[in-house]
Design a protein around this motif. Structure first.
Motif, PDB file in Angstrom:
ATOM      1  N   ASN A 152     -11.551 -11.126  -3.995  1.00 38.58           N
ATOM      2  CA  ASN A 152     -10.705 -12.031  -4.777  1.00 38.58           C
ATOM      3  C   ASN A 152      -9.807 -11.220  -5.713  1.00 38.58           C
ATOM      4  O   ASN A 152     -10.008 -11.180  -6.931  1.00 38.58           O
ATOM      5  CB  ASN A 152     -11.580 -13.012  -5.574  1.00 38.58           C
ATOM      6  CG  ASN A 152     -12.275 -14.006  -4.672  1.00 38.58           C
ATOM      7  OD1 ASN A 152     -11.644 -14.637  -3.828  1.00 38.58           O
ATOM      8  ND2 ASN A 152     -13.584 -14.137  -4.826  1.00 38.58           N
ATOM      9  N   TYR A 153      -8.825 -10.561  -5.106  1.00 37.59           N
ATOM     10  CA  TYR A 153      -7.909  -9.719  -5.891  1.00 37.59           C
ATOM     11  C   TYR A 153      -6.880 -10.565  -6.624  1.00 37.59           C
ATOM     12  O   TYR A 153      -6.583 -11.689  -6.234  1.00 37.59           O
ATOM     13  CB  TYR A 153      -7.234  -8.691  -4.984  1.00 37.59           C
ATOM     14  CG  TYR A 153      -6.350  -9.259  -3.884  1.00 37.59           C
ATOM     15  CD1 TYR A 153      -4.974  -9.345  -4.061  1.00 37.59           C
ATOM     16  CD2 TYR A 153      -6.886  -9.674  -2.662  1.00 37.59           C
ATOM     17  CE1 TYR A 153      -4.156  -9.844  -3.057  1.00 37.59           C
ATOM     18  CE2 TYR A 153      -6.079 -10.185  -1.658  1.00 37.59           C
ATOM     19  CZ  TYR A 153      -4.715 -10.265  -1.853  1.00 37.59           C
ATOM     20  OH  TYR A 153      -3.905 -10.773  -0.865  1.00 37.59           O
ATOM     21  N   TYR A 171      -3.630  -5.254  -3.619  1.00 35.93           N
ATOM     22  CA  TYR A 171      -4.934  -4.937  -3.025  1.00 35.93           C
ATOM     23  C   TYR A 171      -4.700  -4.049  -1.806  1.00 35.93           C
ATOM     24  O   TYR A 171      -3.860  -4.347  -0.951  1.00 35.93           O
ATOM     25  CB  TYR A 171      -5.665  -6.214  -2.622  1.00 35.93           C
ATOM     26  CG  TYR A 171      -6.857  -5.978  -1.728  1.00 35.93           C
ATOM     27  CD1 TYR A 171      -7.923  -5.182  -2.153  1.00 35.93           C
ATOM     28  CD2 TYR A 171      -6.916  -6.539  -0.449  1.00 35.93           C
ATOM     29  CE1 TYR A 171      -9.020  -4.959  -1.324  1.00 35.93           C
ATOM     30  CE2 TYR A 171      -8.014  -6.318   0.382  1.00 35.93           C
ATOM     31  CZ  TYR A 171      -9.056  -5.533  -0.065  1.00 35.93           C
ATOM     32  OH  TYR A 171     -10.132  -5.301   0.751  1.00 35.93           O
ATOM     33  N   CYS A 219      -5.709 -13.217   2.687  1.00 39.19           N
ATOM     34  CA  CYS A 219      -5.948 -14.068   1.515  1.00 39.19           C
ATOM     35  C   CYS A 219      -7.280 -13.706   0.858  1.00 39.19           C
ATOM     36  O   CYS A 219      -8.246 -13.360   1.543  1.00 39.19           O
ATOM     37  CB  CYS A 219      -5.951 -15.534   1.917  1.00 39.19           C
ATOM     38  SG  CYS A 219      -4.304 -16.212   2.241  1.00 39.19           S
ATOM     39  N   PRO A 220      -7.359 -13.808  -0.460  1.00 37.29           N
ATOM     40  CA  PRO A 220      -8.614 -13.495  -1.166  1.00 37.29           C
ATOM     41  C   PRO A 220      -9.783 -14.350  -0.682  1.00 37.29           C
ATOM     42  O   PRO A 220      -9.644 -15.558  -0.478  1.00 37.29           O
ATOM     43  CB  PRO A 220      -8.275 -13.821  -2.622  1.00 37.29           C
ATOM     44  CG  PRO A 220      -6.786 -13.713  -2.708  1.00 37.29           C
ATOM     45  CD  PRO A 220      -6.278 -14.182  -1.386  1.00 37.29           C
ATOM     46  N   PRO A 222      -1.831 -12.078  -4.284  1.00 41.21           N
ATOM     47  CA  PRO A 222      -2.857 -12.895  -3.627  1.00 41.21           C
ATOM     48  C   PRO A 222      -2.334 -14.165  -2.957  1.00 41.21           C
ATOM     49  O   PRO A 222      -2.988 -14.706  -2.071  1.00 41.21           O
ATOM     50  CB  PRO A 222      -3.812 -13.243  -4.779  1.00 41.21           C
ATOM     51  CG  PRO A 222      -3.018 -13.065  -6.023  1.00 41.21           C
ATOM     52  CD  PRO A 222      -2.067 -11.944  -5.726  1.00 41.21           C
TER      53      PRO A 222
END
Length: 346
Positions: free
Chosen positions: A67-68, A72, A54-55, A112
């Motif tokens: 925080n993509y 990612y 998770c971002p 995300p």
């Protein structure tokens, strides 16, 4: 008594691997008193502060997942292959051979949010995943001889992280499955002057017995030689040697294809259908400049479920000591999948 493939045991040949599989359709009638699994319809939160994919979450390695907002990619914190390491000593003993194994392992997060999957995403978002697969293949393929993109979905297939993602293992060596396919695809091409899998696409389109789904660019079938009960193969209708050759039309059509395949799987037993899937194409690295017309890029899904969301196929006993065996014919499995809706159940 006349032979009936849906009732009588028989052998089927897999030309990709030069091996046989035993088909025993009469065994489908036997009662089941073995292990029963728990159905997988897990409720997953959109964000989990303990989920390393998770971002913004700090992973076990101490690195923070950024925080993509789309796909990612990062190098696996606990890889099976490393880029550098000491070389093993050479051995002249034919019974104790060791060779060098170097490479790298990466993880691709599709999205995300943890509570979405391919069927929940837009076609554009799935195309972004496909393009990332291609980007990674092109990047790693410049250095490594084999780039294996694969995904394990569900705890039953060893996935411990409920987040939409896959893995890439790139290696200096050609793994067994790739090496065996390369040999058999090449032999077929030298004999018939045609790529084996393009001939196979033509035959399956003619017979229409094992087709699960098709569109203008892609064909999904339960292979004639399938081992797993609901195994499928994703094949292009236009010859392509590697994933990197896909054009915009093929990418978009593949995105739709992947969404349909997952929806049909999930609809079959009304669960999050577990599977391992991945892509095979011509070897890369030092093989990039070789002529590889015998190869056709293709994908494979290997799901373990057999009769329901709670009963899976075991590869034990005879399979480990003799050869693969299946009860449900490829034709019946294809019909069951073909009849499922193309949109996932709510």
């Amino acid at each position: 008594m006349a032979f009936n493939r849906d009732e009588h045991q028989h052998l089927r040949y897999n030309p990709l691997k030069a091996e046989w599989i035993l088909v025993s359709p009469h065994r489908s009638l036997r009662p089941w008193s073995g292990q029963v699994e728990t159905p997988s319809v897990e409720i997953v939160p959109q964000f989990d502060p303990t989920n390393p994919l998770c971002p913004g979450v700090t992973r076990a390695s101490g690195k923070v997942t950024p925080n993509y907002e789309s796909t990612y990619v990062f190098t696996n914190d606990f890889p099976a292959l490393l880029e550098e390491g000491p070389e093993p000593e050479e051995s002249s003993d034919p019974l104790f051979q060791t060779n060098s194994a170097k490479g790298t392992c990466r993880v691709i997060c599709y999205h995300p949010h943890s509570n979405v999957y391919l069927t929940d995403l837009s076609v554009k978002e799935v195309v972004a995943v496909i393009e990332e697969w291609i980007n990674q293949l092109s990047d790693l393929g410049n250095k490594y001889n084999w780039v294996q993109i694969f995904e394990n979905r569900g705890a039953m297939m060893g996935c411990s992280n409920p987040h939409p993602h896959c893995q890439i293992w790139a290696s200096t060596f050609l793994p067994n499955e790739a090496r065996i396919k390369d040999v058999n695809l090449r032999e077929y091409y030298e004999k018939y002057k045609r790529p084996m899998l393009m001939d196979y696409v033509e035959r399956e389109l003619e017979k229409k017995e094992r087709i699960v789904y098709q569109n203008d660019e892609w064909l999904v079938v339960v292979p004639y030689w399938a081992v797993w009960p609901f195994e499928t193969m994703v094949l292009p209708k236009r010859q392509m040697v590697r994933f990197s050759e896909a054009d915009a039309k093929q990418k978009e059509a593949l995105a739709v294809t992947l969404q349909v395949v997952v929806a049909k799987y999930d609809n079959l037993f009304k669960c999050n259908f577990p599977y391992s899937m991945g892509w095979h194409g011509a070897p890369t690295g030092e093989h990039l400049n070789e002529c590889s017309p015998h190869w056709t890029f293709h994908g494979m899904y290997f799901p373990p479920l057999l009769r329901s969301a709670t009963i899976k196929k075991f590869m034990v006993g005879y399979e480990l000591l003799a050869q693969a065996q299946r009860d449900l014919t490829a034709e019946k499995a294809a019909a069951l999948l073909r009849d499922q809706p193309e949109k996932r159940f709510a």
